[in-house]
Each structure stands twice: as structure tokens, then as C-alpha cells.
Scaffold this motif. Structure first.
Motif, short mmCIF file in Angstrom:
data_model
loop_
_atom_site.label_atom_id
_atom_site.label_comp_id
_atom_site.label_asym_id
_atom_site.label_seq_id
_atom_site.Cartn_x
_atom_site.Cartn_y
_atom_site.Cartn_z
N ALA A 208 0.84 -1.20 0.00
CA ALA A 208 0.00 0.00 0.00
C ALA A 208 0.88 1.25 0.00
O ALA A 208 1.95 1.29 0.62
CB ALA A 208 -0.91 0.00 1.22
N HIS A 209 0.40 2.28 -0.70
CA HIS A 209 1.12 3.55 -0.73
C HIS A 209 0.83 4.31 0.56
O HIS A 209 -0.32 4.55 0.91
CB HIS A 209 0.67 4.39 -1.92
N LEU A 210 1.89 4.66 1.29
CA LEU A 210 1.72 5.36 2.56
C LEU A 210 1.59 6.86 2.32
O LEU A 210 2.48 7.47 1.73
CB LEU A 210 2.92 5.09 3.48
N PRO A 211 0.48 7.46 2.77
CA PRO A 211 0.32 8.90 2.58
C PRO A 211 1.39 9.70 3.33
O PRO A 211 1.85 9.28 4.40
CB PRO A 211 -1.08 9.18 3.16
N GLN A 212 1.76 10.82 2.76
CA GLN A 212 2.70 11.72 3.40
C GLN A 212 1.91 12.84 4.06
O GLN A 212 1.41 13.74 3.40
CB GLN A 212 3.67 12.30 2.36
N TRP A 213 1.77 12.77 5.37
CA TRP A 213 0.98 13.78 6.08
C TRP A 213 1.73 15.11 6.12
O TRP A 213 2.93 15.16 6.39
CB TRP A 213 0.68 13.32 7.50
N GLN A 214 0.95 16.16 5.90
CA GLN A 214 1.50 17.51 5.97
C GLN A 214 0.95 18.30 7.16
O GLN A 214 1.36 19.43 7.38
CB GLN A 214 1.17 18.27 4.67
N PHE A 215 -0.01 17.69 7.90
CA PHE A 215 -0.66 18.36 9.03
C PHE A 215 -1.18 19.75 8.64
O PHE A 215 -0.79 20.76 9.19
CB PHE A 215 0.31 18.48 10.22
N PRO A 216 -2.09 19.79 7.65
CA PRO A 216 -2.56 21.09 7.16
C PRO A 216 -3.57 21.77 8.06
O PRO A 216 -3.94 22.92 7.81
CB PRO A 216 -3.21 20.72 5.82
N GLY A 217 -4.05 21.05 9.07
CA GLY A 217 -5.04 21.64 9.96
C GLY A 217 -6.43 21.07 9.71
O GLY A 217 -6.72 20.52 8.65
N ALA A 218 -7.30 21.21 10.71
CA ALA A 218 -8.62 20.61 10.66
C ALA A 218 -9.46 21.15 9.51
O ALA A 218 -10.21 20.42 8.86
CB ALA A 218 -9.35 20.83 11.99
N THR A 219 -9.36 22.44 9.20
CA THR A 219 -10.18 23.03 8.14
C THR A 219 -9.85 22.42 6.78
O THR A 219 -10.76 22.08 6.01
CB THR A 219 -9.96 24.55 8.09
N SER A 220 -8.59 22.23 6.49
CA SER A 220 -8.19 21.66 5.20
C SER A 220 -8.63 20.20 5.09
O SER A 220 -9.09 19.76 4.03
CB SER A 220 -6.67 21.76 5.02
N VAL A 221 -8.48 19.46 6.17
CA VAL A 221 -8.89 18.06 6.15
C VAL A 221 -10.39 17.94 5.98
O VAL A 221 -10.89 17.10 5.23
CB VAL A 221 -8.42 17.35 7.44
N GLU A 222 -11.14 18.80 6.65
CA GLU A 222 -12.60 18.82 6.50
C GLU A 222 -13.00 19.13 5.07
O GLU A 222 -13.91 18.52 4.50
CB GLU A 222 -13.20 19.85 7.46
N ARG A 223 -12.32 20.09 4.45
CA ARG A 223 -12.63 20.45 3.06
C ARG A 223 -12.36 19.27 2.13
O ARG A 223 -13.15 18.97 1.23
CB ARG A 223 -11.80 21.67 2.65
N LEU A 224 -11.23 18.59 2.34
CA LEU A 224 -10.88 17.43 1.51
C LEU A 224 -11.94 16.34 1.64
O LEU A 224 -12.39 15.76 0.64
CB LEU A 224 -9.51 16.90 1.94
N LEU A 225 -12.38 16.07 2.85
CA LEU A 225 -13.37 15.03 3.07
C LEU A 225 -14.72 15.42 2.48
O LEU A 225 -15.39 14.60 1.84
CB LEU A 225 -13.50 14.75 4.57
N THR A 226 -15.13 16.66 2.65
CA THR A 226 -16.41 17.13 2.12
C THR A 226 -16.44 17.02 0.60
O THR A 226 -17.43 16.57 0.01
CB THR A 226 -16.67 18.58 2.56
N ASN A 227 -15.35 17.42 -0.06
CA ASN A 227 -15.28 17.32 -1.52
C ASN A 227 -15.35 15.86 -1.98
O ASN A 227 -15.99 15.55 -2.99
CB ASN A 227 -14.00 17.98 -2.04
N SER A 228 -14.70 14.98 -1.24
CA SER A 228 -14.74 13.56 -1.58
C SER A 228 -16.16 13.01 -1.44
O SER A 228 -16.62 12.21 -2.26
CB SER A 228 -13.78 12.77 -0.68
N GLU A 229 -16.85 13.42 -0.39
CA GLU A 229 -18.23 12.95 -0.18
C GLU A 229 -19.16 13.44 -1.30
O GLU A 229 -20.04 12.70 -1.77
CB GLU A 229 -18.73 13.43 1.18
N ARG A 230 -18.97 14.68 -1.75
CA ARG A 230 -19.79 15.20 -2.85
C ARG A 230 -19.52 14.42 -4.14
O ARG A 230 -20.46 14.07 -4.87
CB ARG A 230 -19.49 16.68 -3.05
#
Length: 784
Positions: A408-430
């Protein structure tokens, strides 16, 4: 002025204030003591019991355990001591039952329905509690507040004589959590948390929420919304299936709202979730009822696998960090909304257990509760960034085997903050919702089923991420520092001979060893083992039962759908086969054009109700000569029909007949078109065309076509009349509309299913098969 680094404030110095210490070995201090325990079937409780039985031979444990189904409390404890960590104890005692009878007093009961406790108790250790961070609000209060109060009252009753005098003062040891501090920041002392919350009022309100939400779930507006959602998904399967799904959705909605109510009430008062909120109120109950008792409150942080005992990496089930670690190792956790410099306060389970038993051996001042933080952040801090680095290092060296796909490809975390992670998840759900809408209109094929499976996996990942981000977001950004002076003083007062087996100083281990060599190998080992078993089994084309070993004989049915299951056809196609040959070339073209014009309305009708769709198509038989149609099928069309049969289906039908099963074909196709299939089936249930006095079709049927739930009803009636055992019977179908029929038998098989049926089959663990059909002629070739 001397500069002091911020990290220095994390370190704890030895407290100078007076407090309980240990004067002797634990085995001596607890000799002859009876410890009544709750939560013994849980993670911490299990190891506490093991430790008592192993290292405290003269201590008598009594365990409060509830019945579970038909299993009594004693039977559950016997099952508990059959686990691996009790092997030596069990063998020394001569067996599990002998160990329980010799060393453990079993008290059958539950929280909050606590039975009478032994009058000779010395210590009550309350390990039980709702440990989920997001339980329904009423459940959280029932377990963590009402249950605690009921246990303490029973304890007081046990040591109170008829005159109301306490005969001896017991020691109540309450296992709480460090996170009862809530949404505070900075240093958290080992002391009561200051707040003015009335736990009696909050408990009444929390319990009342279920009745309020249940009532709201039954309003016309809410039921209408839920019913329409269920109909969109299950209309083709029938009204009862839709009704069952509506009720399931209602219950799920109630649970969701109860969880939401708990979370929001907790956060409105300064706690992260209802778990920590009700545990904090439980501490207040303990302080109030323990005014005349010895009281100790132990607050562990995030409890994970053991450092040393019973062996390095011992753990039962998944706790807080495991799902996230495994998801990262699978490449399914692209980011996490943690503050990289926040401390993740992990403590090994055996340190918690040792601290609890050491606390049990103390004698705190009556009416003055003692508090103990069992945490690592004060003197051995681990940041989220460091945790990530250790986990990544482990999986880089020991990746999960992805088979042909490779590691499996291991993601490289950048710790962008909760707002960025929430935006990424919301876009994926849409994007997922859009893909689902497109999928719902796509034609059936193995490729579409593969896309659906990929979407399902993506949905599971997003649901997982959404839940864990909601649960752990604040923990991942907390700025709490748990002072552990009392705990440090206690561990330093351990007798030298107890240090190797009872130590709980969280500064003694290093995180590289613990995470990369102990914890991660422990939690990934069972996952790797299961992956290896799956690879060894290989990809199986079907999970159908081997009929050569079936012994049901004439007591079983084998029921088959036709279109898409046994035969690669559809109702419109078979209609054109039967109808066009009797028409002139001009009328053939006109009929095909008319069918094509009506096709959109037919598709819409089928999505609403298959019975309505069939009736609409069969109206086109109006004026056809039924006898001539039957003759044409027998003389001209039979080879064409038989060429469309699946060889896999034919083999399976013949295997059922060889096994003595009654073979049945249930189809919405008109009966004349089933005539070539009569040699394969004992019973054929088909649509019968009504005729006038001249034998001409009227365009109507003699009765409603058997579709959806009516097939299941027919099966049950047939089985009752003929002494058939449906639990030993088989059914094969490809469409979601046949879900009720498949659910009616004990051996359902989804054959090359549409997406909704594939999902239902996976959810219910039904067998699935791919029956490929290679017609000898082009699909739209007409019989001659």
C-alpha cells in the motif's frame, strides 16, 4: 532572567505534599482482602483479574458480571479464563471451571441493576463503564452516572448493619479517565474538576431525551421523509421491504440524534463528548456518596497495548489509536487534523493495571478522595508528529502485503489543519454522491459491479474518516498536561521486590521500541494473518453450497428466476421474439418503432413497480392468437430460447434435481415462452395471458404477475402445502426486486446481480455467483 523552555512545564517533579504511599509488598498489603470488581470482561478488567490471580495469591476477587443471552454470569467468567493469558493459571487449577470455583466469586448482576454485594468486601473497584466516545445520551448517563451511584449504594448497604451503622469502612476505587478535564487547556491537577453542573438535573434531562426523540421520529413529517428515502432504494422489492427499511432508518435516526444530543450537550458545558462529560459527573457522584468512605479515583489517559505484562503488546480488541494506525498502513488515511506538536497521551495497559492495584493497597483519608493520573505526557511526552513518524517508519519497514497490487502507498501527512482536512473530506463525499447517481442509471455488467464495489469501499473509508475525525478532532489538537505527582509518588513507594512486576512509571520506556517493536506488530499481526488466509484461499468464483453433500432431499426447493439468472433476456426482448415473426415487414418496423418510443416510459415504470411494467408490456399482445403463439414457440423459437440459457445455470438445476430437490421456475415472462424449459423444472410459475372466446389475447393477464414480495409469499404458501423446509431450500435471482424471495430461503444466491442486490447480498452474507452466457446467435437475432 533565565529562559525556560515550554517543554519543561510538561515534566513533573516529585510532590512534597502528603499523600498515601505503600508500606510493604502489594501481595502483603492486599492479602486477605476481598476486591469486588466490575468490568472484568473488558480490556482493563481482564488484565486486572489476571494480575490478581497471578501475583496476589491471598487476595480474593469477586466479579460482578451480567448474563448475556442464555449464558449465565458464571459461564461467561469460565469463558473469560479460557483466554490465552490465563493458560498457566488454568492448567495449574486443573481447568477453567476449577480455576473459577477455587479463586473467583461470581456475582450475577448488571449496572445499574446491582444485586446485593458480599458483606465481607474490602475494596470495590469500578472498572465498568461506557467507553465509547459517542454513545446515545441516555445510555451514557445510565452507565456512567446511574450505574456508578447504584454500585456505591449497594457497597454502602453491604457494610451497614440493621441499625444503620457502618461496620467497616471499605475502599472505593473508581476508574475514570484523564479526559474528564474536558476542553480545558494547560496543567490539569490530580484533584476534583471545578464545575457547577447538577448531575441529578442533567441525568433526568439525558434520560428524557430518548422519549423526546422517539416521539419526533414518529411525526408525519419525519416518517414521510424516511419512507421516501426507503422507497427510492427499495420500491422494486415491494411495500413490506420498503416498510422494514423505513423502520430501520427511523431507529438509526433515533440513535444518531441521541448521539448528537449527547455530544452537543457535553460541548455546550465544556466537555469534548458525552463520554467524558458523564464520566466527570460520575466522579462527582463518587465524591458525594463517598463522604464516609476511603475513595480513590484513577484517571488513565489513552490506554493501549501492554509494555511487558502479560506479554509485550497484549491487547483485547481495537481501542482509540488502532483503527487509525491500520487505516494509515492500508494507505486509507490521507491526512489527519492533528496539531503536530500536541501531545498524544498514550499509556500501556499494564501500567494502568499496576497503578490500579497499587491504589487498591493504599488507605486514603476518609471523606477525602485521592486522584491519580496515569499518563505519559508529563515526563515522557509523545507528539502527534512523532507518533506519525514512528508509525510511518514501521509500515515502511513492514508494509501490508497488497497481493498483486503490491504494498500500500503510505500517505505523506502535511498536518494542514482541521479546516483543510474537513474540506478534503467534504469534496470527496460530494464526488461520491455524484458517482452514485450516475451508477444508478448505468446498465448492469460486471464492470459496473466492480465500480460499485470500489464506490462501496470508498464510502466505508469516508464514513470511517468522518466518524473518527468527529470523535478525535479535539483530542488531536488538545493542549492538556496531566500532572501526575500523586502517581509518581505512589510508584516510587513500591517495594523494590515489586518494581519488576508492578511498576507503572511511564518514563521507563522509549517510544521507538514501544510503537515500532511492540504496539504496531501486535495490532497488525491478526490483520496480516487474515490477509494470508484470504490469499491462500484464492479468488473463488462462487460461494454456493456443495449440493453433493446436501441431505435435504424432497424437503427442499430450488427456485430460479429466469431473465438475467437462467437466461440472458429481458421481457421486451422476448416479446419481440414472439410477436414480430407473425407480422409483415412493414408492421414489424412499426412495432419496433412503437416499442422504442415507449421504452423510456417502460423503464420509468419498472423502476417504480415491476408489476406495472409487465402489465404495460403485455398489453402489446392484444390480438395475438395464443394457440399460434404456443405452436410458434414449440416449432421455431425453442432452439433460440435454449441457446440463451446459461450452461452454469443448467448444470446447477440438474444438480438440484439429482439431489432430490423440487426445481421451480418463477418468472414474469408469459407462459408460452417458458415451454422449452419444461424438461428442466418440476414447477413453472409464469404470467398467463387472458384470451377472448376466439382464443385471441386481450392484452391482460389472468392474474397479477408474481414479482417482488409476491414471490416470497407464493414460496411460503407452496412450502406449507407440500411440507417443504424453506430454511434448507435454495433461491437464485439477479434483481433487487427478488430480494424478498432470496430472504425467504436458507440458501440464497445472487446471480450476476444488479448493484442494489449485490449490496444486499454482501450485507447479508449471501452467496454470489457469476453465470456467464454466450448465446450462439447475435442478441437481437429473431427466431425463424
Amino acid at each position: 532572567m533565565t529562559a525556560v523552555p515550554a517543554a519543561a512545564f510538561r515534566r513533573s517533579a516529585v510532590a512534597t505534599a502528603a499523600g498515601p504511599t505503600l508500606d510493604g509488598r502489594l501481595s502483603e498489603l492486599l492479602a486477605g482482602k476481598k476486591i469486588v470488581m466490575t468490568g472484568v470482561t473488558g480490556f482493563i478488567g481482564e488484565q486486572v483479574l489476571w494480575k490478581i490471580l497471578t501475583e496476589l495469591p491471598e487476595t480474593a476477587p469477586a466479579v460482578l458480571v451480567r448474563r448475556k443471552g442464555s449464558a449465565s454470569a458464571r459461564e461467561r467468567v469460565i469463558g473469560l479464563v479460557k483466554k490465552k493469558i490465563f493458560t498457566q493459571l488454568r492448567e495449574a487449577a486443573g481447568g477453567a471451571e476449577q480455576l473459577v470455583d477455587a479463586r473467583i466469586q461470581v456475582i450475577e448482576g448488571d449496572l445499574p441493576n446491582v444485586p446485593e454485594l458480599p458483606a465481607d468486601l474490602d475494596v470495590v473497584m469500578h472498572c465498568a463503564g461506557d467507553v465509547s466516545f459517542d454513545p446515545p445520551i441516555d445510555q451514557a448517563f445510565t452507565t456512567n452516572v446511574i450505574g456508578t451511584r447504584a454500585l456505591m449504594r449497594r457497597m454502602i448497604e453491604a457494610v451497614t448493619d440493621e441499625a444503620g451503622n457502618i461496620t467497616k469502612v471499605p475502599h472505593y476505587v473508581h476508574i475514570s479517565t484523564a479526559y474528564t478535564a474536558g476542553r480545558r487547556r494547560g496543567a490539569i491537577p490530580e484533584a476534583p474538576h471545578e464545575h457547577s453542573i447538577d448531575y441529578e438535573t442533567e441525568t433526568r434531562a439525558g434520560l428524557a431525551m430518548r422519549e423526546l426523540i422517539e416521539a419526533e421520529s414518529r411525526t408525519a413529517e419525519q416518517l414521510t421523509r424516511l419512507r421516501k428515502e426507503a422507497e427510492r432504494e427499495h420500491r422494486a422489492a415491494g411495500f413490506l421491504t420498503t416498510a422494514a427499511d423505513t423502520e430501520r432508518r427511523r431507529k438509526d435516526w433515533v440513535q444518531e440524534k441521541l448521539v448528537e444530543a449527547g455530544t452537543e450537550r457535553a460541548r455546550s458545558l465544556g466537555w469534548t463528548d458525552v463520554y467524558t462529560f458523564t464520566k466527570a459527573l460520575g466522579e462527582r457522584v463518587v465524591a458525594d456518596l463517598g463522604a464516609n468512605l476511603h475513595v480513590s479515583i484513577v484517571r488513565p489517559a489513552i490506554v493501549e497495548s501492554s509494555w511487558l505484562h502479560p506479554y509485550p503488546g497484549w491487547i483485547e480488541g481495537f481501542k482509540m489509536a488502532e483503527p487509525l494506525i491500520l487505516a494509515y498502513g492500508r494507505g486509507e488515511l490521507p491526512e489527519f487534523p492533528a496539531s503536530p506538536d500536541s501531545v498524544v497521551d498514550i499509556v500501556p495497559c499494564d501500567h494502568v493495571v499496576n497503578a490500579i492495584l497499587a491504589v487498591c493497597a493504599t488507605v486514603p483519608e476518609v471523606g477525602r478522595p485521592e486522584y491519580y493520573h496515569v499518563a505519559s505526557g508529563a515526563r515522557n511526552p509523545l507528539t502527534f508528529r512523532e507518533l506519525y513518524d514512528h508509525v510511518r517508519s514501521y509500515f515502511t519497514a513492514h508494509p501490508f502485503d497488497g497481493g498483486e497490487r503490491g504494498a500500500a502507498h503510505l500517505p505523506q501527512w502535511q498536518f494542514p489543519g482541521a479546516t483543510s482536512v474537513e474540506r478534503l473530506l467534504t469534496n470527496s463525499e460530494r464526488a461520491h454522491k455524484v458517482a452514485e447517481r450516475v451508477l444508478a442509471r448505468a446498465p448492469r455488467s460486471e464492470r459496473i459491479r466492480k465500480i460499485a464495489r470500489d464506490l462501496d469501499r470508498a464510502r466505508v473509508r469516508m464514513t470511517f474518516l468522518r466518524r473518527y475525525l468527529g470523535l478525535y478532532n479535539e483530542y488531536a489538537q488538545s493542549e492538556l498536561h496531566f500532572v501526575d505527582d500523586n502517581t509518581l509518588r505512589l510508584t516510587r513507594s513500591l517495594h523494590p521486590d515489586d518494581q519488576p512486576i508492578f511498576a507503572f512509571d511511564t518514563a521507563v520506556y522509549d517510544w521507538t521500541t514501544y510503537i515500532e517493536e511492540v504496539h504496531c506488530p501486535s495490532i497488525t499481526e491478526p490483520v496480516r494473518r487474515m490477509d494470508a488466509i484470504r490469499r491462500k484461499r484464492g479468488a473463488r468464483p462462487t460461494t454456493m453450497k456443495d449440493l453433493s453433500r446436501d441431505t435435504a432431499g424432497s424437503q427442499a426447493l430450488a427456485v430460479f428466476d429466469l431473465d438475467g439468472t437462467v437466461m440472458t433476456t429481458n421481457v421486451i426482448e422476448t416479446y419481440l421474439w414472439a410477436r414480430l415473426p407473425e407480422l409483415s415487414k412493414l408492421r414489424q418496423a412499426a412495432e419496433v418503432g412503437a416499442v422504442l418510443r415507449k421504452l423510456p416510459s417502460y423503464i420509468k415504470a419498472e423502476r417504480r413497480d415491476r408489476g406495472t411494467f409487465l402489465r404495460a408490456v403485455y398489453r402489446r399482445y392484444q390480438g395475438a392468437d395464443l394457440a399460434a403463439l404456443e405452436e410458434f414457440v414449440d416449432n421455431e423459437m425453442a432452439p433460440h430460447v435454449l441457446s440463451r440459457l446459461s450452461p452454469d445455470a443448467v448444470r446447477r438445476i440438474r444438480a438440484h434435481r439429482a439431489a432430490g430437490h423440487t426445481t421451480i421456475l418463477i418468472t414474469g415472462v408469459v407462459r408460452p415462452l417458458t415451454r422449452p424449459l419444461r424438461p428442466l423444472f418440476d414447477v413453472i410459475v409464469a404470467a398467463d395471458l387472458a384470451t377472448d372466446a376466439d382464443g385471441r389475447c386481450t392484452g391482460f393477464l389472468t392474474g397479477p404477475p408474481l414479482v417482488g414480495e409476491s414471490r416470497a409469499a407464493w414460496l411460503r404458501h407452496f412450502a406449507a402445502l407440500n411440507g417443504i423446509d424453506l430454511s434448507r431450500s435454495f433461491a437464485y435471482a439477479d434483481s433487487h426486486s427478488d430480494q424478498p424471495m432470496l430472504a425467504a430461503v436458507g440458501n440464497p444466491v445472487a446471480v450476476s446481480p444488479d448493484v442494489p442486490l449485490m449490496r444486499a447480498a454482501r450485507a447479508n452474507q449471501w452467496s454470489m455467483a457469476e453465470w456467464r452466457i454466450k448465446p450462439q446467435a447475435f442478441r437481437w437475432t429473431m427466431p425463424k
